[in-house]
Design a protein around this motif. Structure first.
Motif, PDB file in Angstrom:
ATOM      1  N   PHE A 247      18.908  40.620  25.018  1.00 16.61           N
ATOM      2  CA  PHE A 247      17.798  41.558  24.832  1.00 16.61           C
ATOM      3  C   PHE A 247      17.276  41.561  23.392  1.00 16.61           C
ATOM      4  O   PHE A 247      16.072  41.738  23.171  1.00 16.61           O
ATOM      5  CB  PHE A 247      18.220  42.963  25.254  1.00 16.61           C
ATOM      6  N   ALA A 248      18.147  41.354  22.422  1.00 16.39           N
ATOM      7  CA  ALA A 248      17.687  41.247  21.036  1.00 16.39           C
ATOM      8  C   ALA A 248      16.764  40.046  20.888  1.00 16.39           C
ATOM      9  O   ALA A 248      15.726  40.108  20.205  1.00 16.39           O
ATOM     10  CB  ALA A 248      18.882  41.118  20.095  1.00 16.39           C
ATOM     11  N   SER A 249      17.122  38.962  21.537  1.00 18.53           N
ATOM     12  CA  SER A 249      16.298  37.758  21.511  1.00 18.53           C
ATOM     13  C   SER A 249      14.942  38.002  22.174  1.00 18.53           C
ATOM     14  O   SER A 249      13.903  37.539  21.697  1.00 18.53           O
ATOM     15  CB  SER A 249      17.025  36.611  22.221  1.00 18.53           C
ATOM     16  N   VAL A 250      14.955  38.754  23.279  1.00 18.12           N
ATOM     17  CA  VAL A 250      13.704  39.102  23.968  1.00 18.12           C
ATOM     18  C   VAL A 250      12.771  39.870  23.037  1.00 18.12           C
ATOM     19  O   VAL A 250      11.586  39.533  22.894  1.00 18.12           O
ATOM     20  CB  VAL A 250      13.991  39.942  25.229  1.00 18.12           C
ATOM     21  N   LEU A 251      13.296  40.884  22.374  1.00 19.15           N
ATOM     22  CA  LEU A 251      12.472  41.734  21.515  1.00 19.15           C
ATOM     23  C   LEU A 251      11.848  40.942  20.371  1.00 19.15           C
ATOM     24  O   LEU A 251      10.675  41.137  20.028  1.00 19.15           O
ATOM     25  CB  LEU A 251      13.307  42.885  20.960  1.00 19.15           C
ATOM     26  N   LEU A 252      12.627  40.065  19.767  1.00 19.83           N
ATOM     27  CA  LEU A 252      12.094  39.261  18.669  1.00 19.83           C
ATOM     28  C   LEU A 252      11.119  38.210  19.175  1.00 19.83           C
ATOM     29  O   LEU A 252      10.126  37.891  18.515  1.00 19.83           O
ATOM     30  CB  LEU A 252      13.239  38.600  17.910  1.00 19.83           C
ATOM     31  N   SER A 253      11.373  37.668  20.359  1.00 18.88           N
ATOM     32  CA  SER A 253      10.510  36.623  20.919  1.00 18.88           C
ATOM     33  C   SER A 253       9.124  37.150  21.259  1.00 18.88           C
ATOM     34  O   SER A 253       8.123  36.469  21.051  1.00 18.88           O
ATOM     35  CB  SER A 253      11.141  36.012  22.176  1.00 18.88           C
ATOM     36  N   ILE A 254       9.060  38.383  21.799  1.00 19.76           N
ATOM     37  CA  ILE A 254       7.745  38.913  22.169  1.00 19.76           C
ATOM     38  C   ILE A 254       6.953  39.336  20.930  1.00 19.76           C
ATOM     39  O   ILE A 254       5.781  39.715  21.046  1.00 19.76           O
ATOM     40  CB  ILE A 254       7.850  40.088  23.164  1.00 19.76           C
ATOM     41  N   GLY A 255       7.579  39.238  19.766  1.00 19.45           N
ATOM     42  CA  GLY A 255       6.854  39.429  18.511  1.00 19.45           C
ATOM     43  C   GLY A 255       6.322  38.117  17.970  1.00 19.45           C
ATOM     44  O   GLY A 255       5.683  38.089  16.919  1.00 19.45           O
TER      45      GLY A 255
ATOM     46  N   PHE B 156      13.551  28.514  16.787  1.00 18.14           N
ATOM     47  CA  PHE B 156      14.086  27.937  15.558  1.00 18.14           C
ATOM     48  C   PHE B 156      14.456  29.020  14.538  1.00 18.14           C
ATOM     49  O   PHE B 156      15.380  28.860  13.758  1.00 18.14           O
ATOM     50  CB  PHE B 156      13.062  26.977  14.930  1.00 18.14           C
ATOM     51  N   VAL B 157      13.711  30.140  14.577  1.00 18.60           N
ATOM     52  CA  VAL B 157      13.974  31.234  13.649  1.00 18.60           C
ATOM     53  C   VAL B 157      15.019  32.189  14.212  1.00 18.60           C
ATOM     54  O   VAL B 157      15.834  32.751  13.471  1.00 18.60           O
ATOM     55  CB  VAL B 157      12.668  32.000  13.330  1.00 18.60           C
ATOM     56  N   LEU B 158      15.031  32.369  15.528  1.00 16.80           N
ATOM     57  CA  LEU B 158      15.951  33.309  16.173  1.00 16.80           C
ATOM     58  C   LEU B 158      17.405  33.034  15.817  1.00 16.80           C
ATOM     59  O   LEU B 158      18.179  33.953  15.575  1.00 16.80           O
ATOM     60  CB  LEU B 158      15.788  33.247  17.692  1.00 16.80           C
ATOM     61  N   ILE B 159      17.784  31.775  15.817  1.00 13.09           N
ATOM     62  CA  ILE B 159      19.193  31.431  15.584  1.00 13.09           C
ATOM     63  C   ILE B 159      19.647  31.893  14.199  1.00 13.09           C
ATOM     64  O   ILE B 159      20.771  32.351  14.019  1.00 13.09           O
ATOM     65  CB  ILE B 159      19.438  29.912  15.767  1.00 13.09           C
ATOM     66  N   PHE B 160      18.759  31.818  13.211  1.00 13.63           N
ATOM     67  CA  PHE B 160      19.114  32.232  11.854  1.00 13.63           C
ATOM     68  C   PHE B 160      19.248  33.752  11.747  1.00 13.63           C
ATOM     69  O   PHE B 160      20.052  34.250  10.962  1.00 13.63           O
ATOM     70  CB  PHE B 160      18.075  31.745  10.846  1.00 13.63           C
ATOM     71  N   THR B 161      18.457  34.484  12.523  1.00 17.24           N
ATOM     72  CA  THR B 161      18.429  35.937  12.402  1.00 17.24           C
ATOM     73  C   THR B 161      19.490  36.627  13.260  1.00 17.24           C
ATOM     74  O   THR B 161      20.047  37.654  12.864  1.00 17.24           O
ATOM     75  CB  THR B 161      17.041  36.484  12.781  1.00 17.24           C
ATOM     76  N   ILE B 162      19.750  36.088  14.443  1.00 18.28           N
ATOM     77  CA  ILE B 162      20.642  36.774  15.379  1.00 18.28           C
ATOM     78  C   ILE B 162      22.085  36.286  15.289  1.00 18.28           C
ATOM     79  O   ILE B 162      23.020  37.081  15.432  1.00 18.28           O
ATOM     80  CB  ILE B 162      20.126  36.623  16.831  1.00 18.28           C
ATOM     81  N   TYR B 163      22.296  35.006  15.039  1.00 18.75           N
ATOM     82  CA  TYR B 163      23.656  34.460  15.106  1.00 18.75           C
ATOM     83  C   TYR B 163      24.662  35.172  14.186  1.00 18.75           C
ATOM     84  O   TYR B 163      25.774  35.480  14.628  1.00 18.75           O
ATOM     85  CB  TYR B 163      23.647  32.960  14.800  1.00 18.75           C
TER      86      TYR B 163
END
Length: 416
Positions: free
Chosen positions: A101-109, A114-121
Motif C-alpha cells: 500500500f505504501a508503494s501504491v500511494l507513492l505510485s499514484i503520485g 526506479f525511485v520507489l526502491i530507494f525510498t521504501i526499501y
C-alpha cells in the motif's frame, strides 16, 4: 517473419545479458533490416530516429517533472513519512501488505519504480527484521503496489496513462469501471498471496492472532497527511480537473518545493533528477524507435493483416499482442509503445477507445516483469538480494496477479 523473429531473439538476448535497450534496439533493428535486404542507414534515419525523437519530444517534460517530484519526496523524507505511517498502522505480520500500500500511494503520485526502491526499501528492511520476515519478500511487495495499482489506476499520473491519453485523446479516467474491476481482482490476489507467504515465513512463536490495525502515532499521521499533499494535487488536477499532465505535475512539484524548501538543496535535486529521468526516457524512446522500424516492413504488415483477420475479439487480440511485446522488451511502457506503433491504428477503428485505453495499460503490466525487466534488475542491484531468493514471489505478484487483472478487465469490457 523469420527475420523479425531473429531480431527479437537478438534483442531479448542482449537485454538479458544486461545490454541497455538504447544499444540493443538499434542493433536488433539493423539485423532485421539486413536480413530483409533493406538499406540499414536509410531506414534507421527515416524510421528509427524519428520514432525515437518524437517520443522524447512528446514526453521529456513529463519524465523530468516526475523525476523532480520523486527526488524531492526522497530527499525531504516525505516518502519516508508515507511509508512509516502505513507500516505504523498495520501490525508487523502485515508488513508485506503495508509495503504494497505504501508503494501504491507513492505510485499514484507519479513516482516511478526506479525511485520507489530507494525510498521504501530502507524502511521495509527495518520493519521486516523486527517482524522476523525475510527481506526477499520486500521486492515483490514494492513492485506489486506499483505494477498492479500505480500504473493501471484510472487517473494515475504515471507515464503509461499519459501515453494512452495522448494517443487516443482520452481522459485520465478513461475505462474507469473496467480499470477498477481489473485492479481490484489483481490486488486481492496479490494481497492474499503476500499474507500467505508472510504467515509461512514468520518466525516461530510469532503471534498470528494480533489485530490487523494499530492505533496510529499522531505525529506520523500529521507527517503522512502533509507528505501526501503534492501527490493529491497531481492526482486531482489531472483526474478531476482534466488539466494537461505537465500542468498537474508542475503544480505538484511547485507545492512540494514550497513545502520542503528548507529541507532540500534545490539545485542538487534538479541536477540529480535529470539523470533519473534520462535513462527511463531513453528506454521508452528506444522501444518506440524499434516499433517504428518493425511496423515499416512489408513482411510485418502482411503478418499484421493476417493477425487482425483472426477470429479473435479485438480487445483480446490487443491484450495478447501487448503482453508479448512487453515481455520481449521487459518494459510495460515499451510494450505499449510497440503495440501502438504496430497495430494501434487498425485496432482503434474496431473498439471503444475508453476501454482500449485501460486494457492496453493493464495488459502491458503482465509479462513485462520477466527476469530481464530493468526495474527488477535495478532493485536487485540496490538491495543486494539474489534472483533465486526473490523472483518466485516477484513472479506471483507482478505476473500472475496482473494477468488476472487483465482477464477480469477483459470480461468487464466484453460484458458492459
Amino acid at each position: 517473419m523469420l527475420s523479425i523473429t531473429v531480431g527479437f531473439i537478438i534483442l531479448i538476448t542482449l537485454i538479458i545479458l544486461k545490454v541497455s535497450i538504447v544499444v540493443a534496439a538499434p542493433l536488433s533493428s539493423a539485423v532485421i533490416l539486413y536480413l530483409n535486404n533493406l538499406n540499414i542507414l536509410e531506414i534507421l534515419n527515416t524510421q528509427y530516429l524519428p520514432g525515437f525523437a518524437s517520443f522524447v519530444q512528446d514526453y521529456l517534460f513529463i519524465f523530468l517533472l516526475s523525476a523532480v517530484l520523486g527526488k524531492i519526496m526522497e530527499e525531504s523524507d516525505d516518502a519516508t513519512a508515507i511509508g512509516e505511517f502505513v507500516l505504523d498502522v498495520l501490525s508487523h505480520r502485515y508488513a508485506a501488505v503495508g509495503i504494497f500500500f505504501a508503494s501504491v500511494l507513492l505510485s499514484i503520485g507519479g513516482i516511478s519504480a526506479f525511485v520507489l526502491i530507494f525510498t521504501i526499501y530502507p524502511i521495509a528492511k527495518k520493519v521486516f527484521e523486527e517482524a522476523g520476515l525475510p527481506k526477499s519478500l520486500i521486492i515483490a511487495s514494492i513492485a506489486g503496489g506499483n505494477v498492479i495499482v500505480g500504473l493501471s489506476l484510472p487517473g494515475s499520473p504515471q507515464v503509461h496513462n499519459l501515453i494512452m491519453m495522448d494517443y487516443l485523446n482520452t481522459s485520465a479516467l478513461a475505462g474507469f469501471g473496467l480499470g477498477l474491476a481489473g485492479i481490484s481482482a489483481g490486488s486481492a490476489a496479490a494481497i492474499a498471496y503476500l499474507r500467505y507467504r508472510s504467515r509461512s515465513m514468520l518466525a516461530a512463536g510469532t503471534n498470528l492472532n494480533d489485530s490487523v490495525l494499530k492505533k496510529p502515532d499522531l505525529t506520523k499521521l500529521f507527517n503522512f497527511l502533509t507528505a501526501m499533499l503534492p501527490l493529491l494535487v497531481v492526482f486531482i488536477v489531472l483526474a478531476v480537473f482534466s488539466k494537461p499532465p505537465v500542468v498537474a505535475l508542475l503544480l505538484g512539484v511547485v507545492l512540494s518545493i514550497i513545502k520542503n524548501i528548507r529541507k532540500i538543496d534545490l539545485l542538487e535535486i534538479l541536477n540529480d533528477s535529470i539523470s533519473n529521468a534520462v535513462l527511463p526516457l531513453m528506454f521508452a524512446a528506444s522501444a518506440m524507435g524499434f516499433g517504428q522500424v518493425i511496423s515499416s516492413l512489408p513482411v510485418f504488415k502482411d503478418f499484421l493483416q493476417t493477425l487482425l483477420n483472426l477470429p479473435l475479439n479485438p480487445y483480446l487480440l490487443t491484450g495478447i499482442i501487448t503482453n508479448i511485446a512487453a515481455g520481449l522488451l521487459g518494459s510495460a511502457s515499451g510494450g505499449m509503445l510497440l503495440t501502438l506503433s504496430t497495430v494501434g491504428e487498425n485496432i482503434v477503428q474496431m473498439v471503444d477507445p475508453e476501454k482500449l485505453h485501460r486494457l492496453i495499460i493493464i495488459a502491458s503490466t503482465g509479462l513485462d516483469t520477466l527476469p530481464h525487466n530493468s526495474a527488477y534488475l535495478a532493485m536487485l542491484a540496490y538491495t543486494g538480494l539474489k534472483f533465486k531468493e526473490t523472483y518466485f514471489d516477484y513472479f506471483m505478484v507482478t505476473v500472475l496477479a496482473t494477468l488476472l487483472s487483465f482477464a477480469v478487465a477483459l470480461i468487464y469490457a466484453l460484458s458492459f
